[in-house]
Scaffold this motif. Structure first.
Motif, PDB file in Angstrom:
ATOM      1  N   ALA A  28       0.831  -1.203   0.000  1.00 53.25           N
ATOM      2  CA  ALA A  28       0.000   0.000   0.000  1.00 53.25           C
ATOM      3  C   ALA A  28       0.870   1.259   0.000  1.00 53.25           C
ATOM      4  N   ALA A  83      -5.458   7.117  -4.189  1.00 52.52           N
ATOM      5  CA  ALA A  83      -6.177   6.103  -3.409  1.00 52.52           C
ATOM      6  C   ALA A  83      -6.234   4.789  -4.185  1.00 52.52           C
ATOM      7  N   TRP A  84      -6.476   4.880  -5.491  1.00 51.68           N
ATOM      8  CA  TRP A  84      -6.499   3.680  -6.317  1.00 51.68           C
ATOM      9  C   TRP A  84      -5.135   2.996  -6.313  1.00 51.68           C
ATOM     10  N   THR A 111      -2.888   3.007  -4.105  1.00 53.68           N
ATOM     11  CA  THR A 111      -2.697   2.386  -2.795  1.00 53.68           C
ATOM     12  C   THR A 111      -3.445   1.057  -2.724  1.00 53.68           C
ATOM     13  N   CYS A 112      -4.698   1.076  -3.119  1.00 57.60           N
ATOM     14  CA  CYS A 112      -5.547  -0.121  -3.022  1.00 57.60           C
ATOM     15  C   CYS A 112      -5.133  -1.219  -4.003  1.00 57.60           C
ATOM     16  N   ALA A 142      -3.803  -5.009  -3.024  1.00 57.96           N
ATOM     17  CA  ALA A 142      -4.500  -6.206  -3.518  1.00 57.96           C
ATOM     18  C   ALA A 142      -3.588  -7.067  -4.386  1.00 57.96           C
TER      19      ALA A 142
END
Length: 135
Positions: free
Chosen positions: A81, A112-113, A115-116, A120
């Motif tokens: 992240a 934010a994307w 990071t996510c 994942a």
């Protein structure tokens, strides 16, 4: 070497699948509205592939492999992240600093994307590596 290749394969599968869904469906209207005037009609596929190869390798080197075999999930996801946040922030903040009318909101969503999707993807890489090379 089997663990490293499994980690890379798992990371790439998750990252590319999620990013194609994100860029092609979910966020496409937002990007077109915010920076449509800068977007080309067709992406430069070789350059995009180079990005994925390098970014995936970075996730594996800096987040998946250092966490070691199971459990290590918190460290893997946390480091991935952070890796994604810093990489995407570098891109977005540079654009905010150098390009006219670059949308702040788009940058926040993109960071934010990053990071996510990084968290994942690294989780996918760790899962495959742990599954193929158990303790």
């Amino acid at each position: 070497m089997k663990r490293q290749l499994a980690a890379y394969a798992g990371t790439m599968i998750v990252m590319v699948a999620l990013d194609l869904l994100w860029l092609g469906v979910v966020a496409k209207p937002m990007y077109q509205q915010g920076i449509g005037h800068l977007m080309s009609d067709k992406p430069n596929v070789p350059v995009a592939m180079l990005f994925y190869v390098l970014f995936g390798l970075g996730l594996v080197v800096f987040a998946v492999l250092p966490s070691g075999p199971a459990p290590g999930w918190g460290k893997t996801v946390g480091m991935a992240a952070l890796f994604g946040f810093f990489a995407y922030a570098t891109y977005d903040l540079t654009n905010l600093a150098t390009l006219k009318q670059w949308p702040v909101g788009l940058s926040l969503v993109d960071m934010a994307w990053g990071t996510c999707v990084s968290a994942a993807a690294a989780a996918g890489g760790k899962a495959l590596a742990d599954w193929l090379t158990p303790l």
